[in-house]
Design an enzyme around this catalytic site. Structure first.
Site, PDB file in Angstrom:
ATOM      1  N   CYS A 160     -40.606 -35.014  24.118  1.00 12.90           N
ATOM      2  CA  CYS A 160     -41.241 -35.597  22.940  1.00 12.90           C
ATOM      3  C   CYS A 160     -40.747 -37.011  22.648  1.00 12.90           C
ATOM      4  O   CYS A 160     -39.765 -37.206  21.939  1.00 12.90           O
ATOM      5  CB  CYS A 160     -41.048 -34.737  21.700  1.00 12.90           C
ATOM      6  N   CYS A 373     -47.711 -35.182  19.644  1.00  6.51           N
ATOM      7  CA  CYS A 373     -46.394 -35.424  19.096  1.00  6.51           C
ATOM      8  C   CYS A 373     -46.518 -35.383  17.577  1.00  6.51           C
ATOM      9  O   CYS A 373     -47.118 -36.277  16.985  1.00  6.51           O
ATOM     10  CB  CYS A 373     -45.920 -36.798  19.562  1.00  6.51           C
TER      11      CYS A 373
END
Length: 436
Positions: A160, A373
């Site tokens: 991420c 995200c």
């Protein structure tokens, strides 16, 4: 004599468990085994919230035995190497295991040698990382008394890509609550050239950075950390002799104009110079560890030149061995390494394996690089970046059901999704092979 399984999966993380669960649910095979040494399975996306003191760490883990699909055989061991020519995987204790189809999904590993000094400093004192010990991060943020709060990341691919900045936005809010914000400079130093690769999201994040008065330093490649002196050392990906790149406080005396593409929202913090390196002095440091494929993968003939498993980016099939697939963080796919990406990769891998078993060829399904995200920008606020290989912003139409018309803008409903909705879906649907 090696044990044999029709489908062998390496890794009991999100990718491995989801793949096994869907294969079994769809009756594609009855002979599925998962190699995984860990006792606990973690829902790591919640670690951002743990690091900000708003989620219980103990609720992020469950016993591995509880998430293993009941009909899969759990080989509680470490994979140590491949013999792909002979359809064989070696293990630390269980000998060689053969397969008809192999799914490589062990996740990634951390290689601290890539940033000298970081390994010794991390999770100690004022150096923290949500990736390794989010409880320590919360202690650091809670006990911070002011000064330079430095948030940074290495230049390797990481889980991420947004995570190193999410914790910064939450920390900045906490500093306001705890009364230390007025004595604090918040710095985000990144090797990148933009705050986020998707234009619509970057626009919102720059507004958050303005609102929170954060200094962003682009082109900053983290190369070393001196834990004793509290200095993070960088090499700059931009020539500082041209274009007004202000790096050192004394540069203010020169006639250089501030270059926003290099230093956005400049703050006068203590910076040392050592040859071509610039060291930012910090009073707290949060970073992601440099990430690589695990050694047994990196040292195999399954990887591409960058050290990740060499698969077709649309089918996840290995480019050399047709009966090997790879997905999740270890796969050499040019997209963000997230659980959301895995959610879209799994059905395609499962479909392809099913067709290979039936007709020895894969199907027409194609993965478009989807990743997402969830960018937490404050306590109670979030932006949801969903994008594909071309960095196109592709919001999920289902968000409309949550009354969210534009997920590139901050919204409290997205925060609720992050804190309550996604963990519920993860444990109760995704890991059980249900379609979400």
């Amino acid at each position: 004599m090696a044990t044999h399984h029709q489908i062998l999966i390496i890794g009991g993380g999100t990718a491995g468990i989801m793949t096994a669960a869907q294969i079994l649910k769809q009756n594609i095979s009855k002979s599925v085994a998962i190699i995984e040494p860990a006792d606990t399975h973690y829902y790591q996306p919640a670690w951002t919230l743990v690091g900000a003191g708003t989620y219980d760490y103990d609720k992020t883990g469950k016993p591995m035995a509880d998430v293993m699909p009941k009909s899969a055989e759990w080989i509680k061991d470490k994979a140590t190497g491949f013999n792909a020519e002979n359809n064989m995987v070696s293990t630390a204790k269980s000998g060689d295991i053969t397969y008809d189809y192999l799914v490589v999904a062990p996740g990634l590993a951390y290689d601290f040698s890539l940033v000298p000094g970081l390994g010794e400093a991390i999770d100690r004192g004022v150096v923290c990382s949500n990736y390794t010990n989010p409880k320590h991060t919360w202690n650091v943020i809670k006990n911070f008394k002011g000064g330079t709060a430095l948030f940074t990341q290495p230049t390797t691919p990481i889980k991420c890509g947004g995570a190193p900045q999410k914790i910064m936005y939450l920390a900045e809010s906490h500093f306001r609550k705890s009364g230390v914000r007025k004595n604090t400079n918040v710095i985000f130093a990144t090797g990148g050239t933009v705050i986020f690769g998707v234009k619509e999201i970057a626009k919102t994040l720059m507004e958050v950075i303005d609102r929170k008065d954060i200094n962003v330093r682009f082109y900053h490649k983290l190369v070393a950390v001196d834990g004793e002196k509290k200095i993070a050392w960088y090499e700059l990906g931009k020539d500082v002799s041209i274009g007004g790149c202000v790096v050192l406080p004394k540069d203010r005396n020169s006639n250089l104009k501030l270059d926003d593409s290099f230093q956005y929202n400049y703050k006068d913090v203590n910076v040392s110079r050592d040859g071509e390196r610039y060291g930012i002095h910090y009073d707290m440091l949060h970073t992601a560890p440099p990430s690589v494929a695990p050694d047994f993968v990196r040292n195999s003939n399954l990887v591409n030149e960058t050290g990740w498993v060499d698969v077709d980016k649309h089918t996840m099939q290995h480019k050399k061995y047709a009966n090997i697939f790879s997905l999740g963080d270890v796969a050499g796919l040019p997209t963000a390494k997230t659980g959301a990406a895995i959610r879209k990769q799994v059905p395609i891998v499962v479909d392809n394996i099913g067709l290979m078993i039936k007709s020895n060829k894969i199907g027409p399904q194609s993965y478009n690089g989807y990743s997402s995200c969830p960018l937490v920008t404050d306590y109670g606020k979030m932006v949801l970046a969903e994008f594909d290989y071309d960095q196109n912003f592709i919001p999920d139409p289902k968000l409309k059901n949550m009354f969210i018309s534009d997920s590139s803008k901050e919204h409290w409903r997205l925060w609720m999704l992050k804190k309550y909705g996604l963990p519920y879906l993860y444990w109760n649907k995704m890991l059980k092979g249900k379609d979400v």
